[in-house]
Design a protein around this motif. Structure first.
Motif, PDB file in Angstrom:
ATOM      1  N   ASN A 260       0.544  -1.486   0.459  1.00 14.96           N
ATOM      2  CA  ASN A 260      -0.441   0.179   0.291  1.00 14.96           C
ATOM      3  C   ASN A 260       0.962   0.976   0.327  1.00 14.96           C
ATOM      4  N   ASP A 261       1.835   0.818   0.823  1.00 19.84           N
ATOM      5  CA  ASP A 261       2.828   2.464   0.659  1.00 19.84           C
ATOM      6  C   ASP A 261       4.108   2.307  -0.234  1.00 19.84           C
ATOM      7  N   THR A 263       6.467   2.930  -3.417  1.00 19.10           N
ATOM      8  CA  THR A 263       6.727   4.569  -3.569  1.00 19.10           C
ATOM      9  C   THR A 263       7.083   4.095  -5.218  1.00 19.10           C
ATOM     10  N   LYS A 305       7.599   8.898   2.027  1.00 17.58           N
ATOM     11  CA  LYS A 305       6.282   8.160   2.100  1.00 17.58           C
ATOM     12  C   LYS A 305       5.416   8.620   1.198  1.00 17.58           C
ATOM     13  N   ASP A 308      -1.541  10.171   2.152  1.00 14.32           N
ATOM     14  CA  ASP A 308      -2.948   9.443   2.359  1.00 14.32           C
ATOM     15  C   ASP A 308      -3.821  11.033   1.336  1.00 14.32           C
ATOM     16  N   HIS A 311      -3.627  10.705  -2.157  1.00 13.66           N
ATOM     17  CA  HIS A 311      -4.347   9.099  -2.899  1.00 13.66           C
ATOM     18  C   HIS A 311      -5.629   8.849  -3.013  1.00 13.66           C
TER      19      HIS A 311
END
Length: 327
Positions: A260-261, A263, A305, A308, A311
């Motif tokens: 999910n994280d 890059t 990172k 959110d 995203h």
């Protein structure tokens, strides 16, 4: 002559004055294009509106051009431009001195679109000021972080941050409006352009409008003029749509990444890197997606990172101007 209109209010400057001949000064009229139609140009002059039929012998003209006509309102010549916006050979607007690039600091923040607008302004040979709006909807840390990302595009770039609760930043913007300057505004839908315009000028005030029927040139504070046109609005909308669609392609790929994280650099199971290696997506789009979604610096080996908030939503440089103006 309509005493309420002067050439300086229309954006007249020394650069254009220097192109005039003795005949121009004594026998001709000076006017600025304020409307373009397939068979006709509408010009705004000290004498009011002038209708000029399109002729094959004339050069192509656009809103903002300065034109010389004779006493019978016949075309004589077009003055050289100080700046020109065009897109795929289509003329958009000309002789714009400064462009306010408006971007919201909320979830609509798009660093890639700001960069694209800066490229357009640079190519047109105008100056740019980035105006970051809706600062009151973000905490101070987020405002500083996003402003820093914009500043990294060009250390000499002028940036102003405004919010809906204070008039001081807007008053600071007015200091850039000088007599004879032509200003334009670019920004994606939701960026706060309309609110910014309303804070700068009162569209219901008769003094904002020139005393003739046209909808491209408006008086701004301190003797400057705002240039707006359907072509300019179409340009900013198309760039916004292009940016959004390009990022959406990469965003859909990112949903398939193993982590999910991710890059999208060297992680195993990265769907974006696989698509890039397979030639299914352009490297430029991937870089744009990273710029829009990460604290990402192409010249640095460190990438933070993903944020959110991003995203959840799928140059101007210091240069010598073509002309000098005595303020």
């Amino acid at each position: 002559m309509d005493a309420s209109i002067s050439l300086f209010e229309l954006g007249w400057q020394t650069y254009f004055q220097q192109q005039l001949s003795l005949d121009d000064l004594e026998a001709h009229k000076i006017a600025r294009v304020c409307r373009v139609e397939p068979s006709n140009y509408t010009l705004l002059s000290e004498q009011g509106l002038i209708s000029l039929a399109v002729q094959p012998s004339q050069p192509n003209m656009t809103i903002g051009d300065w034109v010389i006509v004779n006493s019978d309102n016949q075309f004589v010549r077009k003055l050289d431009r100080s700046a020109l916006f065009n897109q795929e050979q289509k003329l958009i607007a000309s002789n714009i001195d400064t462009v306010l690039i408006v971007s919201a600091l909320d979830d609509n923040f798009n660093i890639e679109l700001i960069k694209r607008y800066l490229e357009l302004v640079h190519e047109a040979e105008s100056d740019a000021i980035v105006v970051l709006t809706k600062a009151d909807l973000c905490d101070e840390t987020e405002v500083d972080e996003k402003r820093d990302r914009v500043q990294r595009l060009n250390p000499l770039l002028m940036i102003e941050t405004v919010n809906t609760k204070s008039a001081e930043p807007v008053e600071a913007l007015k200091s850039f409006f000088k007599k004879g300057k032509t200003i334009a505004i670019l920004g994606a839908p939701g960026a706060g352009k309309s609110r910014l315009v309303r804070s700068l000028i009162d569209l219901d005030d008769a003094n904002t409008h020139f005393s003739v029927a046209q909808d491209s040139l408006f008086r701004l504070p301190n003797g400057s003029v705002l240039l707006d046109s359907p072509e300019l609005r179409e340009l900013q909308a198309s760039e916004a749509m292009s940016s959004a669609s390009g990022l959406e392609v990469v965003a859909k790929l990112a949903e398939k990444c193993r982590f999910n994280d991710c890059t999208h650099s060297n992680e195993p199971g990265c769907a974006v890197r696989k698509a890039l290696d397979d030639g299914e997506v352009e490297e430029q789009r991937v870089k744009a997606f990273k710029r829009a979604n990460f604290s990402y610096d192409e010249d640095s080996s460190s990438k933070s990172k993903p944020h959110d908030k991003f995203h959840r939503s799928a140059h101007s440089d210091a240069r010598a101007r073509k002309h000098s103006i005595t303020e």
